[in-house]
Design a protein around this motif. Structure first.
Motif, PDB file in Angstrom:
ATOM      1  N   UNK A 194     -21.728  -7.467   8.008  1.00 14.68           N
ATOM      2  CA  UNK A 194     -21.514  -6.853   6.694  1.00 14.68           C
ATOM      3  C   UNK A 194     -21.090  -5.400   6.861  1.00 14.68           C
ATOM      4  N   UNK A 195     -19.865  -5.100   6.430  1.00 14.32           N
ATOM      5  CA  UNK A 195     -19.366  -3.721   6.505  1.00 14.32           C
ATOM      6  C   UNK A 195     -18.311  -3.518   5.416  1.00 14.32           C
ATOM      7  N   UNK A 196     -17.651  -2.378   5.438  1.00 14.12           N
ATOM      8  CA  UNK A 196     -16.683  -2.047   4.392  1.00 14.12           C
ATOM      9  C   UNK A 196     -15.524  -3.033   4.321  1.00 14.12           C
ATOM     10  N   UNK A 197     -15.218  -3.690   5.432  1.00  8.20           N
ATOM     11  CA  UNK A 197     -14.099  -4.630   5.481  1.00  8.20           C
ATOM     12  C   UNK A 197     -14.481  -6.021   4.969  1.00  8.20           C
ATOM     13  N   UNK A 198     -15.756  -6.265   4.782  1.00 12.22           N
ATOM     14  CA  UNK A 198     -16.207  -7.587   4.365  1.00 12.22           C
ATOM     15  C   UNK A 198     -15.628  -7.942   3.001  1.00 12.22           C
ATOM     16  N   UNK A 199     -14.960  -9.099   2.945  1.00 12.30           N
ATOM     17  CA  UNK A 199     -14.349  -9.591   1.722  1.00 12.30           C
ATOM     18  C   UNK A 199     -15.358 -10.526   1.029  1.00 12.30           C
ATOM     19  N   UNK A 200     -15.622 -10.259  -0.237  1.00  7.09           N
ATOM     20  CA  UNK A 200     -16.633 -11.049  -0.949  1.00  7.09           C
ATOM     21  C   UNK A 200     -16.284 -12.539  -0.977  1.00  7.09           C
ATOM     22  N   UNK A 201     -15.024 -12.860  -1.155  1.00 11.50           N
ATOM     23  CA  UNK A 201     -14.625 -14.269  -1.289  1.00 11.50           C
ATOM     24  C   UNK A 201     -14.360 -14.905   0.073  1.00 11.50           C
ATOM     25  N   UNK A 238     -12.586  -6.269  -4.262  1.00 16.29           N
ATOM     26  CA  UNK A 238     -12.428  -7.432  -3.393  1.00 16.29           C
ATOM     27  C   UNK A 238     -13.283  -7.344  -2.135  1.00 16.29           C
ATOM     28  N   UNK A 239     -13.476  -6.136  -1.651  1.00 18.06           N
ATOM     29  CA  UNK A 239     -14.254  -5.947  -0.423  1.00 18.06           C
ATOM     30  C   UNK A 239     -15.465  -5.050  -0.696  1.00 18.06           C
ATOM     31  N   UNK A 240     -16.344  -4.995   0.278  1.00 22.29           N
ATOM     32  CA  UNK A 240     -17.515  -4.123   0.173  1.00 22.29           C
ATOM     33  C   UNK A 240     -17.068  -2.666   0.051  1.00 22.29           C
ATOM     34  N   UNK A 241     -16.026  -2.300   0.781  1.00 18.63           N
ATOM     35  CA  UNK A 241     -15.510  -0.931   0.698  1.00 18.63           C
ATOM     36  C   UNK A 241     -14.971  -0.618  -0.685  1.00 18.63           C
ATOM     37  N   UNK A 242     -14.277  -1.595  -1.289  1.00 17.79           N
ATOM     38  CA  UNK A 242     -13.789  -1.407  -2.666  1.00 17.79           C
ATOM     39  C   UNK A 242     -14.968  -1.144  -3.602  1.00 17.79           C
ATOM     40  N   UNK A 243     -16.013  -1.961  -3.459  1.00 19.03           N
ATOM     41  CA  UNK A 243     -17.188  -1.820  -4.318  1.00 19.03           C
ATOM     42  C   UNK A 243     -17.835  -0.450  -4.114  1.00 19.03           C
ATOM     43  N   UNK A 244     -17.968  -0.035  -2.850  1.00 15.05           N
ATOM     44  CA  UNK A 244     -18.557   1.280  -2.561  1.00 15.05           C
ATOM     45  C   UNK A 244     -17.754   2.387  -3.225  1.00 15.05           C
ATOM     46  N   UNK A 245     -16.417   2.313  -3.105  1.00 21.43           N
ATOM     47  CA  UNK A 245     -15.570   3.343  -3.706  1.00 21.43           C
ATOM     48  C   UNK A 245     -15.742   3.402  -5.222  1.00 21.43           C
ATOM     49  N   UNK A 246     -15.796   2.234  -5.849  1.00 17.45           N
ATOM     50  CA  UNK A 246     -15.972   2.183  -7.301  1.00 17.45           C
ATOM     51  C   UNK A 246     -17.329   2.771  -7.685  1.00 17.45           C
ATOM     52  N   UNK A 247     -18.364   2.395  -6.961  1.00 15.18           N
ATOM     53  CA  UNK A 247     -19.711   2.910  -7.252  1.00 15.18           C
ATOM     54  C   UNK A 247     -19.738   4.428  -7.103  1.00 15.18           C
ATOM     55  N   UNK A 248     -19.180   4.931  -6.014  1.00 18.62           N
ATOM     56  CA  UNK A 248     -19.183   6.386  -5.796  1.00 18.62           C
ATOM     57  C   UNK A 248     -18.407   7.103  -6.896  1.00 18.62           C
ATOM     58  N   UNK A 249     -17.266   6.533  -7.302  1.00 18.32           N
ATOM     59  CA  UNK A 249     -16.456   7.158  -8.349  1.00 18.32           C
ATOM     60  C   UNK A 249     -17.215   7.160  -9.680  1.00 18.32           C
ATOM     61  N   UNK A 250     -17.871   6.058 -10.000  1.00 14.73           N
ATOM     62  CA  UNK A 250     -18.624   5.979 -11.260  1.00 14.73           C
ATOM     63  C   UNK A 250     -19.829   6.915 -11.248  1.00 14.73           C
ATOM     64  N   UNK A 251     -20.514   6.993 -10.110  1.00 17.92           N
ATOM     65  CA  UNK A 251     -21.677   7.889 -10.013  1.00 17.92           C
ATOM     66  C   UNK A 251     -21.242   9.354 -10.127  1.00 17.92           C
ATOM     67  N   UNK A 252     -20.083   9.678  -9.562  1.00 17.79           N
ATOM     68  CA  UNK A 252     -19.596  11.058  -9.601  1.00 17.79           C
ATOM     69  C   UNK A 252     -19.193  11.477 -11.007  1.00 17.79           C
ATOM     70  N   UNK A 253     -18.717  10.514 -11.800  1.00 22.33           N
ATOM     71  CA  UNK A 253     -18.256  10.845 -13.153  1.00 22.33           C
ATOM     72  C   UNK A 253     -19.369  10.732 -14.195  1.00 22.33           C
ATOM     73  N   UNK A 254     -20.545  10.267 -13.774  1.00 23.24           N
ATOM     74  CA  UNK A 254     -21.662  10.108 -14.720  1.00 23.24           C
ATOM     75  C   UNK A 254     -22.300  11.437 -15.060  1.00 23.24           C
TER      76      UNK A 254
END
Length: 84
Positions: free
Chosen positions: A27-34, A68-84
């Motif tokens: 499990x790492x940033x490259x891991x694809x959920x599907x 699509x990937x764990x890295x994508x999810x991390x980026x989205x989470x970080x962006x949302x947390x930063x804008x909160x």
């Protein structure tokens, strides 16, 4: 929130929905959920809802389609947390 904390939380969230448990071993940033974890599309929605609850964020449809990937999810989470 540190990247490792986010990745650890993501792994915990997706584990019950993962059909291919071997995918969790690397499990790492490259891991694809599907492809790597074989999370089906219905369960991917559950993952997104769990991510929203865990991080107290809202993931819009545009962000959801790019998760699509764990890295994508991390980026989205970080962006949302930063804008909160």
């Amino acid at each position: 929130m540190k990247e490792k904390e986010i990745l650890d939380s993501l792994k915990k969230i997706v584990t019950p929905y993962t059909q291919r448990k071997e995918g969790l071993e690397n499990f790492n940033e490259e891991t694809d959920f599907i492809k790597d974890l074989e999370v089906n599309s219905a369960n991917l929605v559950d993952v997104i809802l769990d991510v929203e609850d865990e991080f107290d964020i809202e993931i819009d449809n545009d962000s959801m389609s790019g998760m699509l990937t764990v890295g994508d999810a991390r980026n989205i989470i970080q962006r949302k947390l930063a804008s909160a």
